[in-house]
Write an enzyme that holds these catalytic residues in place. Structure first.
Site, mmCIF file in Angstrom:
data_model
loop_
_atom_site.group_PDB
_atom_site.id
_atom_site.type_symbol
_atom_site.label_atom_id
_atom_site.label_comp_id
_atom_site.label_asym_id
_atom_site.label_seq_id
_atom_site.Cartn_x
_atom_site.Cartn_y
_atom_site.Cartn_z
ATOM 1 N N ARG A 83 77.197 35.551 34.746
ATOM 2 C CA ARG A 83 78.061 34.420 35.118
ATOM 3 C C ARG A 83 79.528 34.812 35.156
ATOM 4 O O ARG A 83 80.296 34.304 35.973
ATOM 5 C CB ARG A 83 77.881 33.271 34.120
ATOM 6 C CG ARG A 83 76.616 32.489 34.317
ATOM 7 C CD ARG A 83 76.702 31.155 33.592
ATOM 8 N NE ARG A 83 77.353 30.145 34.414
ATOM 9 C CZ ARG A 83 76.696 29.281 35.187
ATOM 10 N NH1 ARG A 83 75.397 29.297 35.251
ATOM 11 N NH2 ARG A 83 77.359 28.397 35.905
ATOM 12 N N ASN A 125 87.022 17.136 40.001
ATOM 13 C CA ASN A 125 85.585 17.044 40.251
ATOM 14 C C ASN A 125 85.224 15.579 40.432
ATOM 15 O O ASN A 125 85.790 14.710 39.764
ATOM 16 C CB ASN A 125 84.829 17.619 39.048
ATOM 17 C CG ASN A 125 83.320 17.560 39.217
ATOM 18 O OD1 ASN A 125 82.807 17.668 40.329
ATOM 19 N ND2 ASN A 125 82.599 17.386 38.117
ATOM 20 N N THR A 126 84.282 15.319 41.318
ATOM 21 C CA THR A 126 83.772 13.955 41.438
ATOM 22 C C THR A 126 82.375 13.894 40.836
ATOM 23 O O THR A 126 81.558 14.806 41.022
ATOM 24 C CB THR A 126 83.792 13.467 42.902
ATOM 25 O OG1 THR A 126 83.284 12.129 42.930
ATOM 26 C CG2 THR A 126 82.962 14.335 43.833
ATOM 27 N N HIS A 127 82.121 12.812 40.083
ATOM 28 C CA HIS A 127 80.870 12.690 39.338
ATOM 29 C C HIS A 127 80.303 11.275 39.538
ATOM 30 O O HIS A 127 81.054 10.301 39.452
ATOM 31 C CB HIS A 127 81.124 12.971 37.858
ATOM 32 C CG HIS A 127 79.879 12.914 37.035
ATOM 33 N ND1 HIS A 127 78.919 13.911 37.060
ATOM 34 C CD2 HIS A 127 79.408 11.947 36.196
ATOM 35 C CE1 HIS A 127 77.924 13.575 36.252
ATOM 36 N NE2 HIS A 127 78.191 12.397 35.722
ATOM 37 N N SER A 154 83.454 8.784 38.935
ATOM 38 C CA SER A 154 84.675 9.228 38.255
ATOM 39 C C SER A 154 85.222 10.445 38.982
ATOM 40 O O SER A 154 84.459 11.326 39.384
ATOM 41 C CB SER A 154 84.362 9.649 36.815
ATOM 42 O OG SER A 154 83.679 8.634 36.106
ATOM 43 N N ASP A 159 87.970 20.818 33.164
ATOM 44 C CA ASP A 159 88.314 21.710 32.060
ATOM 45 C C ASP A 159 87.078 22.519 31.686
ATOM 46 O O ASP A 159 86.119 22.580 32.464
ATOM 47 C CB ASP A 159 88.923 20.923 30.882
ATOM 48 C CG ASP A 159 87.911 20.012 30.199
ATOM 49 O OD1 ASP A 159 86.710 20.056 30.551
ATOM 50 O OD2 ASP A 159 88.310 19.257 29.298
ATOM 51 N N GLY A 161 84.760 21.934 29.594
ATOM 52 C CA GLY A 161 83.601 21.175 29.146
ATOM 53 C C GLY A 161 82.723 20.779 30.325
ATOM 54 O O GLY A 161 83.003 21.111 31.484
ATOM 55 N N ASP A 163 81.852 17.984 32.544
ATOM 56 C CA ASP A 163 82.350 16.683 32.985
ATOM 57 C C ASP A 163 83.167 16.007 31.888
ATOM 58 O O ASP A 163 83.066 14.789 31.670
ATOM 59 C CB ASP A 163 81.178 15.780 33.427
ATOM 60 C CG ASP A 163 80.435 16.358 34.614
ATOM 61 O OD1 ASP A 163 81.078 16.985 35.485
ATOM 62 O OD2 ASP A 163 79.195 16.208 34.680
HETATM 63 C C1 GAR Z 1 77.887 13.430 44.551
HETATM 64 O O1 GAR Z 1 77.412 12.153 44.227
HETATM 65 C C2 GAR Z 1 78.591 14.045 43.370
HETATM 66 O O2 GAR Z 1 79.233 13.128 42.557
HETATM 67 C C3 GAR Z 1 77.448 14.686 42.638
HETATM 68 O O3 GAR Z 1 76.672 15.245 43.633
HETATM 69 C C4 GAR Z 1 76.748 14.417 44.795
HETATM 70 C C5 GAR Z 1 77.029 15.320 45.974
HETATM 71 O O4 GAR Z 1 76.886 14.631 47.167
HETATM 72 N N1 GAR Z 1 77.919 15.640 41.691
HETATM 73 C C6 GAR Z 1 77.428 15.772 40.480
HETATM 74 O O5 GAR Z 1 76.454 15.173 40.071
HETATM 75 C C7 GAR Z 1 78.169 16.770 39.586
HETATM 76 N N2 GAR Z 1 77.827 16.584 38.231
HETATM 77 P P1 GAR Z 1 77.382 15.271 48.542
HETATM 78 O O6 GAR Z 1 76.895 16.718 48.582
HETATM 79 O O7 GAR Z 1 76.725 14.435 49.596
HETATM 80 O O8 GAR Z 1 78.876 15.185 48.576
#
Ligand code: GAR
Length: 218
Positions: A83, A125-127, A154, A159, A161, A163
């Site tokens: 990694r 990041n989007t979650h 969110s 960082d 961690g 999420d």
């Molecule tokens: C999104 O909903 C994003 O928040 C999630 O993957 C999806 C990607 O959709 N990410 C996570 O769960 C990260 N922990 P996309 O490829 O259609 O943009």
């Protein structure tokens, strides 16, 4: 005798705002990437996607990038002995595009010390859940299993961690009694795309300030 007016000093041109450079990291369908690619064609958005980096080949997100004429790179973990080496290669691949902001949009790997050393504080990041509830790779599934009536999405600063970084923006989405993972995720993604585009545009135009746990736009 005629006198001809001497041209005066040329007034300085108004400063041209430098476009904020975005690199988007992806692992899958790329619907959030597509929303950013739609937005970046408008100069008022203030940012352009200058590169897309994936952790695997053959995904729809890469096709979306190529269709939009955006250069891509793939840095797959399986091509590296560990990694740490992968994280270093990822850092180099992203660095090629000289980003101002890095956006993890459905990127299903944790970035490491090398990456955060270079792009920490300017990676978001989007979650698909209301963090700190339901972090990790199955946020929608875990929220449903818990039985929450409201979930959401969110945007956080990344960082070291899982999420766990400071929250930049969140929006709630109701959970319906008959939701399954797919229906709830789709409802969240509609809101998520709008939120992500809004946040990234505001970062580009107004900046992002992080003080401890508190992240602020502008
Ligand atoms: C999104 O909903 C994003 O928040 C999630 O993957 C999806 C990607 O959709 N990410 C996570 O769960 C990260 N922990 P996309 O490829 O259609 O943009």
């Amino acid at each position: 005798m005629t006198s001809s007016a001497q041209p005066g000093p040329v007034p300085p041109s108004p400063p041209v705002a430098r476009t904020h450079r975005l690199v988007v990291l992806v692992s899958g369908a790329g619907s959030n990437l597509a929303a950013l690619l739609d937005a970046h064609t408008d100069p008022a958005f203030g940012a352009r996607v200058v590169g897309v980096v994936a952790d695997r080949p053959g995904i729809a997100a890469l096709d979306r990038a190529r269709d939009a004429g955006v250069p891509t790179a793939v840095v797959a973990l399986r091509d590296f002995p560990d990694r740490t080496t992968w994280d270093h290669a990822l850092t180099e691949a992203v660095g090629v595009f000289s980003p101002d902001t890095v956006v993890l949009a459905g990127f299903m790997k944790l970035v490491g010390a090398s990456f955060l050393g270079r792009f920490g504080g300017r990676t978001v990041n989007t979650h698909p859940a209301l963090l700190p509830s339901f972090p990790g790779a199955h946020g929608v599934r875990d929220a449903l299993a818990y039985g929450v009536k409201v979930s959401g999405c969110s945007v956080i600063v990344v960082d070291d961690g899982v999420d766990a970084g400071p929250v930049v923006a969140q929006e709630s989405v109701p959970v319906a009694d008959d939701d399954d993972e797919e229906t709830l995720h789709e409802r969240i993604k509609v809101v998520e795309r709008r939120l992500l585009v809004d946040v990234v545009g505001r970062i580009a135009r107004d900046g992002l300030t992080v003080e401890g746990r508190r992240a602020r736009l502008g």
